[in-house]
Design a protein around this motif. Structure first.
Motif, PDB file in Angstrom:
ATOM      1  N   ASP A 138       0.859  -1.186   0.000  1.00  0.00           N
ATOM      2  CA  ASP A 138       0.000   0.000   0.000  1.00  0.00           C
ATOM      3  C   ASP A 138       0.896   1.238   0.000  1.00  0.00           C
ATOM      4  O   ASP A 138       2.131   1.128  -0.025  1.00  0.00           O
ATOM      5  CB  ASP A 138      -0.972  -0.019   1.190  1.00  0.00           C
ATOM      6  N   ASP A 139       0.295   2.421   0.015  1.00  0.00           N
ATOM      7  CA  ASP A 139       1.081   3.653  -0.073  1.00  0.00           C
ATOM      8  C   ASP A 139       2.050   3.798   1.090  1.00  0.00           C
ATOM      9  O   ASP A 139       3.196   4.245   0.919  1.00  0.00           O
ATOM     10  CB  ASP A 139       0.149   4.868  -0.122  1.00  0.00           C
ATOM     11  N   THR A 140       1.611   3.440   2.294  1.00  0.00           N
ATOM     12  CA  THR A 140       2.473   3.571   3.471  1.00  0.00           C
ATOM     13  C   THR A 140       3.697   2.684   3.344  1.00  0.00           C
ATOM     14  O   THR A 140       4.830   3.122   3.554  1.00  0.00           O
ATOM     15  CB  THR A 140       1.692   3.211   4.739  1.00  0.00           C
ATOM     16  N   ALA A 141       3.492   1.427   2.987  1.00  0.00           N
ATOM     17  CA  ALA A 141       4.608   0.492   2.849  1.00  0.00           C
ATOM     18  C   ALA A 141       5.542   0.905   1.723  1.00  0.00           C
ATOM     19  O   ALA A 141       6.765   0.775   1.833  1.00  0.00           O
ATOM     20  CB  ALA A 141       4.075  -0.918   2.620  1.00  0.00           C
ATOM     21  N   LEU A 142       4.982   1.411   0.613  1.00  0.00           N
ATOM     22  CA  LEU A 142       5.810   1.835  -0.508  1.00  0.00           C
ATOM     23  C   LEU A 142       6.722   2.984  -0.100  1.00  0.00           C
ATOM     24  O   LEU A 142       7.900   3.021  -0.468  1.00  0.00           O
ATOM     25  CB  LEU A 142       4.935   2.254  -1.688  1.00  0.00           C
ATOM     26  N   ALA A 183       2.866 -14.349  -3.603  1.00  0.00           N
ATOM     27  CA  ALA A 183       2.625 -12.919  -3.360  1.00  0.00           C
ATOM     28  C   ALA A 183       2.949 -12.570  -1.918  1.00  0.00           C
ATOM     29  O   ALA A 183       2.479 -13.222  -0.981  1.00  0.00           O
ATOM     30  CB  ALA A 183       1.181 -12.559  -3.677  1.00  0.00           C
ATOM     31  N   LEU A 184       3.779 -11.533  -1.746  1.00  0.00           N
ATOM     32  CA  LEU A 184       4.106 -11.002  -0.426  1.00  0.00           C
ATOM     33  C   LEU A 184       3.363  -9.678  -0.261  1.00  0.00           C
ATOM     34  O   LEU A 184       3.595  -8.734  -1.018  1.00  0.00           O
ATOM     35  CB  LEU A 184       5.610 -10.761  -0.287  1.00  0.00           C
ATOM     36  N   TYR A 185       2.475  -9.599   0.712  1.00  0.00           N
ATOM     37  CA  TYR A 185       1.722  -8.368   0.990  1.00  0.00           C
ATOM     38  C   TYR A 185       2.398  -7.645   2.157  1.00  0.00           C
ATOM     39  O   TYR A 185       2.563  -8.206   3.247  1.00  0.00           O
ATOM     40  CB  TYR A 185       0.278  -8.685   1.350  1.00  0.00           C
ATOM     41  N   LEU A 186       2.774  -6.391   1.927  1.00  0.00           N
ATOM     42  CA  LEU A 186       3.333  -5.543   2.975  1.00  0.00           C
ATOM     43  C   LEU A 186       2.459  -4.302   3.056  1.00  0.00           C
ATOM     44  O   LEU A 186       2.450  -3.467   2.146  1.00  0.00           O
ATOM     45  CB  LEU A 186       4.782  -5.160   2.650  1.00  0.00           C
ATOM     46  N   CYS A 187       1.706  -4.169   4.149  1.00  0.00           N
ATOM     47  CA  CYS A 187       0.710  -3.099   4.216  1.00  0.00           C
ATOM     48  C   CYS A 187       0.234  -2.886   5.645  1.00  0.00           C
ATOM     49  O   CYS A 187       0.567  -3.660   6.552  1.00  0.00           O
ATOM     50  CB  CYS A 187      -0.484  -3.426   3.313  1.00  0.00           C
ATOM     51  N   LEU A 188      -0.545  -1.839   5.824  1.00  0.00           N
ATOM     52  CA  LEU A 188      -1.210  -1.598   7.099  1.00  0.00           C
ATOM     53  C   LEU A 188      -2.418  -2.531   7.239  1.00  0.00           C
ATOM     54  O   LEU A 188      -3.066  -2.857   6.240  1.00  0.00           O
ATOM     55  CB  LEU A 188      -1.688  -0.145   7.186  1.00  0.00           C
ATOM     56  N   PRO A 189      -2.738  -2.954   8.460  1.00  0.00           N
ATOM     57  CA  PRO A 189      -3.904  -3.825   8.660  1.00  0.00           C
ATOM     58  C   PRO A 189      -5.202  -3.026   8.727  1.00  0.00           C
ATOM     59  O   PRO A 189      -5.839  -2.917   9.787  1.00  0.00           O
ATOM     60  CB  PRO A 189      -3.585  -4.515   9.991  1.00  0.00           C
ATOM     61  N   GLY A 200       0.812  -2.149  -6.556  1.00  0.00           N
ATOM     62  CA  GLY A 200      -0.006  -1.471  -5.559  1.00  0.00           C
ATOM     63  C   GLY A 200      -1.221  -2.309  -5.200  1.00  0.00           C
ATOM     64  O   GLY A 200      -1.900  -2.847  -6.088  1.00  0.00           O
ATOM     65  N   ILE A 201      -1.520  -2.383  -3.916  1.00  0.00           N
ATOM     66  CA  ILE A 201      -2.634  -3.222  -3.473  1.00  0.00           C
ATOM     67  C   ILE A 201      -3.976  -2.661  -3.937  1.00  0.00           C
ATOM     68  O   ILE A 201      -4.952  -3.410  -4.108  1.00  0.00           O
ATOM     69  CB  ILE A 201      -2.619  -3.362  -1.931  1.00  0.00           C
ATOM     70  N   ASN A 202      -4.027  -1.356  -4.189  1.00  0.00           N
ATOM     71  CA  ASN A 202      -5.288  -0.744  -4.626  1.00  0.00           C
ATOM     72  C   ASN A 202      -5.406  -0.638  -6.144  1.00  0.00           C
ATOM     73  O   ASN A 202      -6.337  -0.028  -6.652  1.00  0.00           O
ATOM     74  CB  ASN A 202      -5.445   0.641  -4.000  1.00  0.00           C
ATOM     75  N   LYS A 203      -4.489  -1.264  -6.868  1.00  0.00           N
ATOM     76  CA  LYS A 203      -4.537  -1.270  -8.323  1.00  0.00           C
ATOM     77  C   LYS A 203      -5.152  -2.580  -8.824  1.00  0.00           C
ATOM     78  O   LYS A 203      -5.122  -3.606  -8.142  1.00  0.00           O
ATOM     79  CB  LYS A 203      -3.124  -1.129  -8.916  1.00  0.00           C
ATOM     80  N   SER A 204      -5.675  -2.533 -10.024  1.00  0.00           N
ATOM     81  CA  SER A 204      -6.168  -3.746 -10.669  1.00  0.00           C
ATOM     82  C   SER A 204      -4.972  -4.577 -11.122  1.00  0.00           C
ATOM     83  O   SER A 204      -4.107  -4.089 -11.854  1.00  0.00           O
ATOM     84  CB  SER A 204      -7.048  -3.381 -11.863  1.00  0.00           C
ATOM     85  N   HIS A 208       1.517 -14.499   1.357  1.00  0.00           N
ATOM     86  CA  HIS A 208       2.303 -14.269   2.574  1.00  0.00           C
ATOM     87  C   HIS A 208       2.032 -12.830   3.012  1.00  0.00           C
ATOM     88  O   HIS A 208       2.321 -11.894   2.264  1.00  0.00           O
ATOM     89  CB  HIS A 208       3.784 -14.485   2.311  1.00  0.00           C
ATOM     90  N   ILE A 209       1.474 -12.657   4.200  1.00  0.00           N
ATOM     91  CA  ILE A 209       1.002 -11.343   4.646  1.00  0.00           C
ATOM     92  C   ILE A 209       1.916 -10.817   5.739  1.00  0.00           C
ATOM     93  O   ILE A 209       2.172 -11.510   6.742  1.00  0.00           O
ATOM     94  CB  ILE A 209      -0.446 -11.413   5.162  1.00  0.00           C
ATOM     95  N   PHE A 210       2.383  -9.583   5.564  1.00  0.00           N
ATOM     96  CA  PHE A 210       3.224  -8.913   6.554  1.00  0.00           C
ATOM     97  C   PHE A 210       2.587  -7.562   6.858  1.00  0.00           C
ATOM     98  O   PHE A 210       2.593  -6.662   6.018  1.00  0.00           O
ATOM     99  CB  PHE A 210       4.646  -8.733   6.028  1.00  0.00           C
ATOM    100  N   PHE A 211       2.020  -7.437   8.069  1.00  0.00           N
ATOM    101  CA  PHE A 211       1.390  -6.190   8.470  1.00  0.00           C
ATOM    102  C   PHE A 211       2.417  -5.277   9.136  1.00  0.00           C
ATOM    103  O   PHE A 211       3.265  -5.740   9.917  1.00  0.00           O
ATOM    104  CB  PHE A 211       0.228  -6.452   9.424  1.00  0.00           C
ATOM    105  N   LEU A 212       2.315  -3.984   8.853  1.00  0.00           N
ATOM    106  CA  LEU A 212       3.245  -3.017   9.432  1.00  0.00           C
ATOM    107  C   LEU A 212       3.011  -2.811  10.914  1.00  0.00           C
ATOM    108  O   LEU A 212       3.932  -2.428  11.646  1.00  0.00           O
ATOM    109  CB  LEU A 212       3.122  -1.680   8.693  1.00  0.00           C
ATOM    110  N   THR A 213       1.777  -3.037  11.381  1.00  0.00           N
ATOM    111  CA  THR A 213       1.418  -2.874  12.784  1.00  0.00           C
ATOM    112  C   THR A 213       0.520  -4.041  13.205  1.00  0.00           C
ATOM    113  O   THR A 213       0.063  -4.800  12.347  1.00  0.00           O
ATOM    114  CB  THR A 213       0.671  -1.543  13.009  1.00  0.00           C
ATOM    115  N   PRO A 214       0.251  -4.205  14.509  1.00  0.00           N
ATOM    116  CA  PRO A 214      -0.630  -5.284  14.944  1.00  0.00           C
ATOM    117  C   PRO A 214      -2.002  -5.223  14.276  1.00  0.00           C
ATOM    118  O   PRO A 214      -2.568  -4.149  14.083  1.00  0.00           O
ATOM    119  CB  PRO A 214      -0.730  -5.063  16.459  1.00  0.00           C
ATOM    120  N   CYS A 215      -2.524  -6.386  13.945  1.00  0.00           N
ATOM    121  CA  CYS A 215      -3.800  -6.469  13.236  1.00  0.00           C
ATOM    122  C   CYS A 215      -4.943  -6.654  14.232  1.00  0.00           C
ATOM    123  O   CYS A 215      -4.882  -7.533  15.100  1.00  0.00           O
ATOM    124  CB  CYS A 215      -3.767  -7.638  12.259  1.00  0.00           C
TER     125      CYS A 215
END
Length: 649
Positions: free
Chosen positions: A48-52, A87-93, A74-78, A115-122
């Motif tokens: 997402d924008d924050t992770a980028l 797929a490795l997801y790096l984003c806010l929860p 980008g997670i918000n792109k088609s 594979h999901i990696f959240f920047l903060t606790p979910c």
């Protein structure tokens, strides 16, 4: 061919660099933090924008590719279906991000595995969405990496809240997001693997509110050697960020057109063809590291000398004749034509020659007089030691000089009011009338009271005494003033910062004091033997002299040292001069010191931000980061590096 530039080497910077630590954490916990079957080499990174924004602060696109990432999207792109890729997801929860992950999995998965990696606790409700049977079978990794700050330099970070000054000090700002700020600072503590003693000015209510949630978590969660985290607000030196500074880095951001660390200039190749180049001013540029904290007069002289030395050495190795010292475009063109293999180094020199030339042209005699007057009233004495008794008289000739810009005259008026400790309403109006400051722009002066400064007063009001400053000797008459933050840091490193003025949450005895070692507090758990044995000794390790570095590699690749650490958080904004002070004290005291704030402002940006404090804004969600840059086709792009690289196709 190597060229000695002076200052710390790149290897020395990386031993304590926040950028290197964050890069190593992302590499080890995210990019290399998944288990795949043999043959599954292709990976997609979805952000997402924050992770980028965090990723692009410490990685170049080429470096991400080297870590095995084929494409960044980008997670918000088609996105297209790629069934053979992990797929490795790096984003806010957030609700939106989790829903997009679920949509990528059901009804037909876009990727082979997720594979999901959240920047903060979910939050638990969002975890429940991912635990649904049709979703969870495709999720191979779910982890919290706890990174919600942006490393800017080796010792500098931001919370990436560009409206921080407004949100902290404007009466029209929405509710102060103190929990969000505390959470961001805690991710920094976790990244550094530290549990700090937390301190703040006792007279400051805003910074005291900030340290409570930080202290509550730090005292009960992180299990590491103690450090000190000091939370400050602008009340300890209100408005002084507007003071012009003549160090090269500060002058570049104040006088040149630099946006988000990117500098645009004209460059000519060996054939004489002109092109417009954009470069990022960061620690990958050895000249920037060597020059950024030096006085501009030294840089004007040395950049030409170093280019001459580089040119002569390069030509000597090729058997070519030496040339005369010159900083002209022709000299650069001739070198490129003779030695095309040194194009990158030559371009680096051309950047700094171009910047120093433009700064020199901008520093007119009127600007020089303005800067001298600012230094005199802030230091309360002239260069020869003569006390300044009449602040307004000292600066009057500058205020009526119409050759100066409105911004320079406005800044001088702000310095005058701050140096006097307030003035009468009538005298203030006369001061601004003489300076010919338009009515709307005068808010930059009157709004200083929002930062805790005294702007208007009367004869009956008791004037507060200016804080006692340390005596310092400077080589340059127009660079004598030092930010007050430097005094605070030095006192803390020396163990002389009084708890009567700077409250400590947890006993400050766990922070090294001058001439003695102390054992840690009784509130530490008895089962943490490693912490007990090291507490109070990390400033002076066994068989290690004070200031000598002792480095061991951490699991995430960041360096652990036995040197004491200090984390400084300033509410609102910090200046480039305060950043410089951190480097100076860290080198002199042998500490690892980091400073951060909502954002970093040049003097002109600070004045503009102060003007807006009394103006209401439309209600909006507080932004944690600026949006990611996009190209004409809407693809996400990395903003790190000398040129913009497309990160998705």
């Amino acid at each position: 061919m190597s060229l000695s530039l002076g200052g710390p080497s790149r290897e020395e910077l990386e031993q304590f660099s926040l950028k290197a630590i964050v890069q190593a954490k992302i590499r080890d916990e995210v990019l290399h933090g998944i288990k795949v079957e043999e043959g599954d080499l292709w990976k997609v990174l979805v952000v997402d924008d924050t992770a980028l924004h965090i990723l692009s602060s410490c990685y170049r696109m080429s470096e991400v590719i080297q870590e095995g990432i084929t494409v960044v999207e980008g997670i918000n792109k088609s996105r297209k279906e790629i069934p053979d890729f992990h797929a490795l997801y790096l984003c806010l929860p957030t609700e939106e991000n989790v829903q997009r992950i679920v949509d990528d999995i059901t009804p037909r998965p876009l990727y082979k595995a997720v594979h999901i990696f959240f920047l903060t606790p979910c939050p638990q409700p969002l975890l429940a969405k991912l635990a649904r049977p049709r979703v969870v079978k495709h999720v191979k990794t779910l982890k919290e990496v706890n990174i919600l700050f942006k490393p800017i330099e080796a010792r500098v970070f931001t919370l990436d809240r560009p409206d921080g000054l407004y949100s902290c000090y404007s009466p029209h700002a929405p509710a102060f997001d103190i929990d969000g700020i505390a959470a961001q600072v805690l991710t920094l503590c976790e990244t550094l693997k530290e549990r700090p003693v937390v301190r703040c000015p006792r007279a400051s209510s805003s910074s005291f509110v900030l340290i409570l949630p930080i202290a509550a978590v730090c005292c009960g969660v992180l299990r590491c050697a103690a450090v000190c985290c000091t939370a400050l607000d602008l009340a300890f030196g209100p408005g002084l960020e507007a003071c012009a500074q003549l160090r090269f880095g500060a002058a570049c951001f104040d006088l040149l057109d630099i946006k988000n660390g990117m500098y645009s200039f004209e460059f000519r190749d060996g054939a004489g063809r002109a092109s417009r180049k954009q470069v990022r001013l960061d620690e990958s540029d050895d000249l920037w590291v060597a020059f950024r904290h030096r006085h501009i007069s030294e840089v004007f002289r040395e950049v030409t000398e170093k280019f001459k030395a580089f040119s002569d050495e390069a030509k000597r190795t090729q058997g070519l004749p030496k040339g005369e010292a010159s900083e002209s475009t022709k000299a650069l063109k001739d070198l490129l034509k003779a030695l095309p293999q040194h194009r990158e180094k030559t371009q680096m020199f051309s950047v700094h020659i171009d910047m120093s030339t433009k700064i020199n042209k901008a520093f007119s005699s009127a600007v020089e007089e303005c800067t001298r007057a600012e230094q005199n009233i802030l230091c309360r004495e002239e260069p020869d030691g003569t006390p300044v008794k009449d602040v307004i008289n000292e600066i009057s000739s500058v205020l009526i000089d119409r050759s100066l810009s409105i911004e320079d005259r406005l800044r001088c008026a702000m310095m005058c009011v701050l140096a006097k400790g307030g003035t009468s309403k009538r005298e203030l109006d006369t001061l601004l009338d003489n300076a010919n400051i338009p009515e709307p722009r005068r808010a930059a002066v009157t709004n200083l009271h929002q930062l805790g400064a005294v702007v208007t007063t009367d004869k009956k009001s008791k004037r507060t005494k200016p804080p006692k400053r340390k005596q310092r000797s400077g080589l340059y008459d127009m660079s004598r003033w030092t930010p007050m933050l430097k005094d605070v840091i030095e006192d803390l490193c020396d163990g002389t910062l009084p708890t009567s003025e700077y409250t400590a949450i947890r006993s400050p005895d766990s922070v090294v004091s001058k001439g003695r070692r102390k054992q840690h507090d009784d509130d530490d758990d008895d089962d943490d033997d490693n912490v007990q044995s090291s507490r109070g000794q990390w400033a002076q390790g066994k068989n290690t002299k004070r200031g000598q570095r002792k480095v061991t590699a951490s699991k995430t690749g960041g360096a652990h040292t036995d040197r004491p650490r200090l984390i400084i958080v300033v509410l609102g904004s910090i200046s480039y001069s305060e950043m410089r002070c951190v480097y100076e004290v860290a080198d002199a005291a042998g500490w690892d010191i980091y400073i951060g704030s909502h954002g970093i402002l040049s003097p002109s940006e600070f004045v503009e931000a102060i003007e807006q404090l009394d103006k209401p804004r439309a209600a909006s969600e507080p932004a944690v980061v600026r949006p990611a840059q996009e190209d004409e086709e809407g693809s996400l792009t990395f903003v790190q590096g000398s040129s913009t690289a497309v990160a998705s196709v």
